[in-house]
Design a protein around this motif. Sequence first.
Motif, PDB file in Angstrom:
ATOM      1  N   SER A  40       0.807  -1.229   0.000  1.00 13.97           N
ATOM      2  CA  SER A  40       0.000   0.000   0.000  1.00 13.97           C
ATOM      3  C   SER A  40       0.840   1.280   0.000  1.00 13.97           C
ATOM      4  O   SER A  40       0.616   2.156  -0.842  1.00 13.97           O
ATOM      5  CB  SER A  40      -0.976  -0.002   1.171  1.00 13.97           C
ATOM      6  N   LYS A  44       1.196   3.989  -3.189  1.00 14.54           N
ATOM      7  CA  LYS A  44       0.895   5.419  -3.044  1.00 14.54           C
ATOM      8  C   LYS A  44       2.084   6.264  -3.494  1.00 14.54           C
ATOM      9  O   LYS A  44       1.926   7.238  -4.226  1.00 14.54           O
ATOM     10  CB  LYS A  44       0.523   5.759  -1.609  1.00 14.54           C
ATOM     11  N   SER A  45       3.274   5.866  -3.063  1.00 15.83           N
ATOM     12  CA  SER A  45       4.481   6.580  -3.459  1.00 15.83           C
ATOM     13  C   SER A  45       4.670   6.527  -4.973  1.00 15.83           C
ATOM     14  O   SER A  45       4.987   7.540  -5.606  1.00 15.83           O
ATOM     15  CB  SER A  45       5.696   5.965  -2.755  1.00 15.83           C
ATOM     16  N   THR A  47       2.377   6.098  -7.327  1.00 13.62           N
ATOM     17  CA  THR A  47       1.355   6.927  -7.966  1.00 13.62           C
ATOM     18  C   THR A  47       1.711   8.403  -7.855  1.00 13.62           C
ATOM     19  O   THR A  47       1.651   9.143  -8.849  1.00 13.62           O
ATOM     20  CB  THR A  47      -0.018   6.663  -7.321  1.00 13.62           C
ATOM     21  N   ASP A  48       2.103   8.836  -6.665  1.00  9.45           N
ATOM     22  CA  ASP A  48       2.466  10.245  -6.456  1.00  9.45           C
ATOM     23  C   ASP A  48       3.630  10.665  -7.354  1.00  9.45           C
ATOM     24  O   ASP A  48       3.601  11.733  -7.965  1.00  9.45           O
ATOM     25  CB  ASP A  48       2.826  10.507  -4.999  1.00  9.45           C
TER      26      ASP A  48
END
Length: 60
Positions: A40, A44-45, A47-48
């Motif tokens: 997870s 997120k990292s 995607t950012d």
Amino acid sequence: MKELKNELNKILQQHKEKYQSLYNDGGNFQAQAENGNNFSPIMKSLTDKLISKANEFRHK
């Protein structure tokens, strides 16, 4: 465009290596849960960073 593709692939490769280093291939429910928890923050990292890099190139 080729420069953007190279940059995005570089980011993707870095995140794949992070996940592979944490991956638990035990196959049981606990291993799957651990993989989900470990993946997870990496997702997120990823995607950012991909969005940020794409926006950088969009503004050029």
